[in-house]
Scaffold this active site. Sequence first.
Site, PDB file in Angstrom:
ATOM      1  N   ARG A 191     -32.130 -18.748 -20.231  1.00  0.00           N
ATOM      2  CA  ARG A 191     -33.098 -19.418 -21.107  1.00  0.00           C
ATOM      3  C   ARG A 191     -33.314 -18.632 -22.394  1.00  0.00           C
ATOM      4  O   ARG A 191     -33.682 -19.208 -23.420  1.00  0.00           O
ATOM      5  CB  ARG A 191     -34.415 -19.623 -20.357  1.00  0.00           C
ATOM      6  N   ASP A 224     -22.826 -12.523 -15.067  1.00  0.00           N
ATOM      7  CA  ASP A 224     -24.259 -12.296 -14.897  1.00  0.00           C
ATOM      8  C   ASP A 224     -24.528 -11.419 -13.683  1.00  0.00           C
ATOM      9  O   ASP A 224     -24.516 -11.881 -12.545  1.00  0.00           O
ATOM     10  CB  ASP A 224     -24.992 -13.633 -14.748  1.00  0.00           C
ATOM     11  N   LYS A 249     -24.943 -22.701 -22.171  1.00  0.00           N
ATOM     12  CA  LYS A 249     -25.166 -21.329 -21.702  1.00  0.00           C
ATOM     13  C   LYS A 249     -23.823 -20.686 -21.400  1.00  0.00           C
ATOM     14  O   LYS A 249     -23.052 -21.192 -20.584  1.00  0.00           O
ATOM     15  CB  LYS A 249     -26.041 -21.334 -20.452  1.00  0.00           C
ATOM     16  N   ASP A 252     -32.994 -11.329 -14.926  1.00  0.00           N
ATOM     17  CA  ASP A 252     -32.068 -12.301 -14.369  1.00  0.00           C
ATOM     18  C   ASP A 252     -32.441 -13.727 -14.763  1.00  0.00           C
ATOM     19  O   ASP A 252     -31.762 -14.678 -14.372  1.00  0.00           O
ATOM     20  CB  ASP A 252     -32.024 -12.177 -12.837  1.00  0.00           C
ATOM     21  N   LYS A 268     -28.739  -8.746  -9.163  1.00  0.00           N
ATOM     22  CA  LYS A 268     -28.544  -9.664  -8.043  1.00  0.00           C
ATOM     23  C   LYS A 268     -28.051  -8.903  -6.816  1.00  0.00           C
ATOM     24  O   LYS A 268     -27.429  -7.844  -6.924  1.00  0.00           O
ATOM     25  CB  LYS A 268     -27.503 -10.731  -8.410  1.00  0.00           C
ATOM     26  N   ASP A 286     -21.086 -18.306 -14.576  1.00  0.00           N
ATOM     27  CA  ASP A 286     -22.379 -18.518 -15.223  1.00  0.00           C
ATOM     28  C   ASP A 286     -22.215 -18.975 -16.671  1.00  0.00           C
ATOM     29  O   ASP A 286     -23.204 -19.206 -17.365  1.00  0.00           O
ATOM     30  CB  ASP A 286     -23.228 -17.243 -15.154  1.00  0.00           C
ATOM     31  N   GLU A 297     -32.104 -14.841 -17.773  1.00  0.00           N
ATOM     32  CA  GLU A 297     -31.555 -14.564 -19.103  1.00  0.00           C
ATOM     33  C   GLU A 297     -30.990 -15.788 -19.795  1.00  0.00           C
ATOM     34  O   GLU A 297     -30.909 -15.834 -21.019  1.00  0.00           O
ATOM     35  CB  GLU A 297     -30.472 -13.475 -18.999  1.00  0.00           C
TER      36      GLU A 297
END
Length: 493
Positions: free
Chosen positions: A343, A261, A256, A339, A268, A280, A341
């Site tokens: 996956r 993010d 990933k 959020d 967030k 991230d 995202e």
Amino acid sequence: MIDASEAVTAVNVSTVRSVPKTATAVGYAVATKGSVARQLGVNRSSLSANGFDGKVGQTLVVPSNDGIAVAVGIGDPDELDTNALRDAAAAFGRCAAKHADLATTLADVDGVDPAEAAQAVVEGVLLASYRYVGLKTADDAGSKLESLAVVAGSKRSKGAELGAATGQTIASAAAFARELANTPPTYLNAKDIADKAVALGSDAGLTVEVFNKDQLEAMGCGGMIGVNRGSTEPPRMVKLTYSPRNPKGHLALVGKGIMYDSGGISIKGGDAFHQAMKMDMSGAAAVLATMSSLKALGCKSKVTAWLMCTDNMPSGSALKLGDVLTMRNGKTVEVLNTDAEGRLVLADGLSLAVEEGVDAIVDIATLTGAVLGALGPDIAGLLGTDQSFVDQVKESSERVDEPTWQLPLDRKRYRKLLDTPYADMKNIGGPYAGTITATIFLSEFTGDVPYAHLDIAGPMKIDADTGIYSKGASGFGTRTLIDLACNFTPPTA
């Protein structure tokens, strides 16, 4: 910007029979029982009087005319292993941080294979010495370490020399992962990390392919395109292939790479977790760092990796709640939380790995806050569809002392939480079992290929210097993936 990982690579690591005169800080192994090296200049009773009893990681500095001698605790000699030596070496490296030239007898101990001992000692000292410099202007911001002499007797010297070289390669890779994750997002976007992969590819024996936004769209990578929709920075997918002669198996790594993010329109809060979201992309960093080391380590498995890199930003063009994406393998996904995202981008990478015909897939991601709630900041979540392959990952994590804990991938009970009337599935499963439902989601894209998932959201960063870790990004997972690749065995049906 100064790259502190290059300083780790540049340290002159040598294997010697005796302590060199140039060393100004020398670490001597001291167990909880047995003799004490006379070079320390103190006996056991003197050590005890100063509160030193030889426990793993204890240190006591003894000044000398030419610098310092350091008693370094290695614990009970009957229970000594490589993890204890690594921790002891890290304690020595941290204790001697003001010195440029170090030497240690930590690898010259009974009960541990000389190559494994030297590897652990070099990893411990080098990783504990890592300091992110970045944009700091102070002259003393980085590590002072320039040389490390690993002392080993004649019977252990050959093995120690091999192990020391391996240790520096692995430490350099882990430091590289830390460096990438510590870098501010303004200085490391998706294009930048792709450029770094291309730059290291040839020397690392890798074939590197970079896919831009138009190519990803043509390939049907709806997760990547969807998450990138709100960003002004274009996405990049990087495919790296390491192909040794007569490989003993084919392993896929998927990382990933959310370079920053914000959460998208499911933004967030302005808290400490949000402030760390330059990290991230720690999964992609670990994968790229792993791939950079395989040639030097003589890995016998073929390894193909995908870095799924993009920002996740809010804007007028960003993903909306209720949008439906079509992923690379044709499955449709309703987005009910932008959020969630990671996956979405991993799904495209996993689909491509299946198409590659690999023997097994492992992905690594800072995926869920739920895993942090379940396992805390020190332990990664481990889940998978094939227990024998999950066991391989677990064994690797234990060998390198990157702790993982297996959670159940219980499709029977929890797959229904991903159901939606509007698509094949939705991208969130509800308020509970978030790590499990996220991995169930990912497993929808792995077909029949043995699959394991590492959720490193907890240990992605360290809040204070401890052991081999320095405050900031941890590089967690890099050493596990290196060990897995170098010891990989294709799972049997």
